[in-house]
Design a protein around this motif. Sequence first.
Motif, PDB file in Angstrom:
ATOM      1  N   UNK A 249       0.767  -1.237   0.000  1.00  0.00           N
ATOM      2  CA  UNK A 249       0.000   0.000   0.000  1.00  0.00           C
ATOM      3  C   UNK A 249       0.797   1.285   0.000  1.00  0.00           C
ATOM      4  N   UNK A 250       2.047   1.252  -0.453  1.00  0.00           N
ATOM      5  CA  UNK A 250       2.866   2.462  -0.414  1.00  0.00           C
ATOM      6  C   UNK A 250       3.376   2.852  -1.805  1.00  0.00           C
ATOM      7  N   UNK A 251       2.486   2.726  -2.781  1.00  0.00           N
ATOM      8  CA  UNK A 251       2.831   3.133  -4.138  1.00  0.00           C
ATOM      9  C   UNK A 251       3.184   4.623  -4.196  1.00  0.00           C
ATOM     10  N   UNK A 252       2.453   5.455  -3.473  1.00  0.00           N
ATOM     11  CA  UNK A 252       2.666   6.899  -3.541  1.00  0.00           C
ATOM     12  C   UNK A 252       4.089   7.268  -3.124  1.00  0.00           C
ATOM     13  N   UNK A 253       4.601   6.613  -2.079  1.00  0.00           N
ATOM     14  CA  UNK A 253       5.956   6.902  -1.612  1.00  0.00           C
ATOM     15  C   UNK A 253       6.985   6.423  -2.641  1.00  0.00           C
ATOM     16  N   UNK A 254       6.781   5.232  -3.180  1.00  0.00           N
ATOM     17  CA  UNK A 254       7.690   4.728  -4.208  1.00  0.00           C
ATOM     18  C   UNK A 254       7.687   5.660  -5.418  1.00  0.00           C
ATOM     19  N   UNK A 255       6.516   6.115  -5.809  1.00  0.00           N
ATOM     20  CA  UNK A 255       6.394   7.020  -6.954  1.00  0.00           C
ATOM     21  C   UNK A 255       7.151   8.319  -6.693  1.00  0.00           C
ATOM     22  N   UNK A 256       7.002   8.867  -5.505  1.00  0.00           N
ATOM     23  CA  UNK A 256       7.695  10.110  -5.177  1.00  0.00           C
ATOM     24  C   UNK A 256       9.209   9.944  -5.248  1.00  0.00           C
ATOM     25  N   UNK A 257       9.725   8.872  -4.652  1.00  0.00           N
ATOM     26  CA  UNK A 257      11.169   8.660  -4.645  1.00  0.00           C
ATOM     27  C   UNK A 257      11.719   8.560  -6.061  1.00  0.00           C
ATOM     28  N   UNK A 258      11.006   7.859  -6.937  1.00  0.00           N
ATOM     29  CA  UNK A 258      11.473   7.694  -8.311  1.00  0.00           C
ATOM     30  C   UNK A 258      11.313   8.989  -9.097  1.00  0.00           C
ATOM     31  N   UNK A 299      13.057   6.265 -22.850  1.00  0.00           N
ATOM     32  CA  UNK A 299      11.642   6.549 -23.049  1.00  0.00           C
ATOM     33  C   UNK A 299      10.866   5.293 -23.437  1.00  0.00           C
ATOM     34  N   UNK A 300      11.435   4.463 -24.329  1.00  0.00           N
ATOM     35  CA  UNK A 300      10.697   3.295 -24.804  1.00  0.00           C
ATOM     36  C   UNK A 300      10.896   2.058 -23.921  1.00  0.00           C
ATOM     37  N   UNK A 301      12.110   1.848 -23.402  1.00  0.00           N
ATOM     38  CA  UNK A 301      12.393   0.590 -22.724  1.00  0.00           C
ATOM     39  C   UNK A 301      12.363   0.717 -21.206  1.00  0.00           C
ATOM     40  N   UNK A 302      13.215   1.565 -20.648  1.00  0.00           N
ATOM     41  CA  UNK A 302      13.244   1.680 -19.184  1.00  0.00           C
ATOM     42  C   UNK A 302      11.903   2.170 -18.650  1.00  0.00           C
ATOM     43  N   UNK A 303      11.307   3.132 -19.327  1.00  0.00           N
ATOM     44  CA  UNK A 303      10.043   3.685 -18.840  1.00  0.00           C
ATOM     45  C   UNK A 303       8.932   2.646 -18.824  1.00  0.00           C
ATOM     46  N   UNK A 304       9.024   1.630 -19.660  1.00  0.00           N
ATOM     47  CA  UNK A 304       8.011   0.580 -19.634  1.00  0.00           C
ATOM     48  C   UNK A 304       7.979  -0.131 -18.287  1.00  0.00           C
ATOM     49  N   UNK A 305       9.125  -0.125 -17.602  1.00  0.00           N
ATOM     50  CA  UNK A 305       9.160  -0.767 -16.291  1.00  0.00           C
ATOM     51  C   UNK A 305       8.299  -0.033 -15.268  1.00  0.00           C
ATOM     52  N   UNK A 306       8.093   1.267 -15.466  1.00  0.00           N
ATOM     53  CA  UNK A 306       7.179   1.980 -14.572  1.00  0.00           C
ATOM     54  C   UNK A 306       5.827   1.276 -14.542  1.00  0.00           C
ATOM     55  N   UNK A 307       5.311   0.999 -15.725  1.00  0.00           N
ATOM     56  CA  UNK A 307       3.985   0.372 -15.811  1.00  0.00           C
ATOM     57  C   UNK A 307       4.038  -1.095 -15.409  1.00  0.00           C
ATOM     58  N   UNK A 308       5.147  -1.773 -15.733  1.00  0.00           N
ATOM     59  CA  UNK A 308       5.286  -3.173 -15.334  1.00  0.00           C
ATOM     60  C   UNK A 308       5.208  -3.327 -13.817  1.00  0.00           C
ATOM     61  N   UNK A 309       5.745  -2.351 -13.094  1.00  0.00           N
ATOM     62  CA  UNK A 309       5.758  -2.419 -11.630  1.00  0.00           C
ATOM     63  C   UNK A 309       4.518  -1.783 -11.007  1.00  0.00           C
ATOM     64  N   UNK A 310       3.613  -1.283 -11.841  1.00  0.00           N
ATOM     65  CA  UNK A 310       2.409  -0.653 -11.304  1.00  0.00           C
ATOM     66  C   UNK A 310       2.577   0.809 -10.973  1.00  0.00           C
ATOM     67  N   UNK A 311       3.646   1.426 -11.459  1.00  0.00           N
ATOM     68  CA  UNK A 311       3.873   2.844 -11.232  1.00  0.00           C
ATOM     69  C   UNK A 311       3.394   3.655 -12.424  1.00  0.00           C
ATOM     70  N   UNK A 312       3.315   4.953 -12.247  1.00  0.00           N
ATOM     71  CA  UNK A 312       2.953   5.866 -13.321  1.00  0.00           C
ATOM     72  C   UNK A 312       4.211   6.550 -13.843  1.00  0.00           C
ATOM     73  N   UNK A 313       4.115   7.126 -15.040  1.00  0.00           N
ATOM     74  CA  UNK A 313       5.209   7.971 -15.491  1.00  0.00           C
ATOM     75  C   UNK A 313       5.324   9.159 -14.531  1.00  0.00           C
ATOM     76  N   UNK A 314       6.525   9.690 -14.331  1.00  0.00           N
ATOM     77  CA  UNK A 314       6.649  10.904 -13.516  1.00  0.00           C
ATOM     78  C   UNK A 314       5.720  12.003 -14.025  1.00  0.00           C
ATOM     79  N   UNK A 315       5.217  12.835 -13.141  1.00  0.00           N
ATOM     80  CA  UNK A 315       4.217  13.836 -13.497  1.00  0.00           C
ATOM     81  C   UNK A 315       4.742  14.839 -14.531  1.00  0.00           C
ATOM     82  N   UNK A 316       6.059  14.987 -14.605  1.00  0.00           N
ATOM     83  CA  UNK A 316       6.673  15.947 -15.523  1.00  0.00           C
ATOM     84  C   UNK A 316       7.120  15.274 -16.816  1.00  0.00           C
TER      85      UNK A 316
END
Length: 495
Positions: A249-258, A299-316
């Motif tokens: 339940x701590x996706x928000x913290x993981x997202x912030x750190x990344x 952009x194409x490869x590493x960023x796909x891991x964001x979604x694979x892990x259940x994270x979102x792209x950074x807000x910026x």
Amino acid sequence: MPRLSRGDWYDLSRDTNWTLRYATEEEVFPEDLSGSHRVTGEAWEQWDEPYKIGYREYVHNQVTKDTATYSLKNAVSRSKLFDRLDPGWKSVILAHYGAITMPEYLAAIGEARMARFGRAAAWRNTATFGALDEMRHGQIQAFFPYGLLDKEPRADWAHKAFHTDNWVVLAARSLFDDMFVANDAVSIALQLTFTLETGFTNLQFLGMAADAMDVGDLEFGALISSIQTDEARHSQQGEPTIKILIDNGHKEWAQFLIDHMFWRSWRVFSVLTGLSMDYYTPLENRRMSFKEFIDDWVIKQFAEQFRDFGLDYPWYWDKFVREVSWYHHAIHLGVWTYRPTVWWNPDAGASAAERVWLEQKYPGWNDTFGRNWDVIQENIRRGDVAATFPETLPMMCNLCHLPIVRPAGVVVGALDDPAPLRHTHNGRTYLFCSEPCKWIFTRRPERFAGNRSLIDRFLAGDINPPDLGGALAYMGLSEPEQGQDATGYAWATGE
């Protein structure tokens, strides 16, 4: 045990947790150092490393790599290969050694912190190998440039750089202190091993090794390849740590750190790698542009891991994608103009053929950046080289500590952040180069408010005399160490 397969004994040997009786969890794993108390100790037991290795295998692999790498260096050192390297590529080497060697040692502190304060035994085991890796990386990248001192005295900046207050070092030191020297184990796993190593440096080392071989720098290519194979293994600590946080339940913290560290990593990465790929590497050896590299590998490869892990792209994310087309070009123009302030010789990379290549890779480059190089080239051809040097210091961002730059020729309203951004904290106004830098600062101002930029030091009276000459002395640059144009202005005169 030598007769058993690794699968028969591995889990038993690494799972060394026990029930605490004489100390509390907080005493053994203080939150400031562990950062793990959002999740229970039982939940951390599910941490499982993707890459499994035992000490016997580890030592065998490392000895094999060191034997091959040092043997090659010994052979190459007796040759004339370094002397024949392109001047721009020599600058790639010098910039890399100065900016990266000491941080490799510092990264051992981050790995050691995870090896002591990571909550799972499996994690601590993996981080122990990671600490050994980083110590090796620091040692080998200090030893290799040492062998170049008779050919290039500024190779000693591999050791000297982080003992100075050079502006590039201030930016790098701020990043690495934030990322692992002054950080907790959980944050290090997400920000060092996942964001920086998986997302940027592991990919960069692959590309740099290939480029080194292309330009004939066998020594540097072997060195970088040797390091990259270690990075590929211990960089995987981020993945299981992210999974534990999200599952509990701590996706928000993981997202912030990344989100926080992705932007900071991008800033420094664009300076070192962007300049190297698009300007310092000889034109005939450029496999792809920096933008193409970022598009394909980040952009194409590493960023796909964001979604694979259940994270979102950074807000910026959209800001980042747009910056790939112009930010490093603006920084390059600044570094070349302020070339006496760095310990390598910046290669303008603006010859007629190179400008054709840049315009092909970055449509509109001539309108935004080429016109600046037109003025510089004209001054050089008139013999007025003095006009190409700066007279004062640029504004610096109070978060990333890099110059605040904008692409010339672009309508101000077309930029995301058209003017320096400001934020007042405890009565003091801070300046930022971008909205993400300001966002990182304002989320945790106590972490960054005391970190002084070069301009802060200038205004505080630390630099005397208060001019460019005083700044060069303050940054530890004697006249022979100050950067010059890598080609002696041949790019401008056609000689």
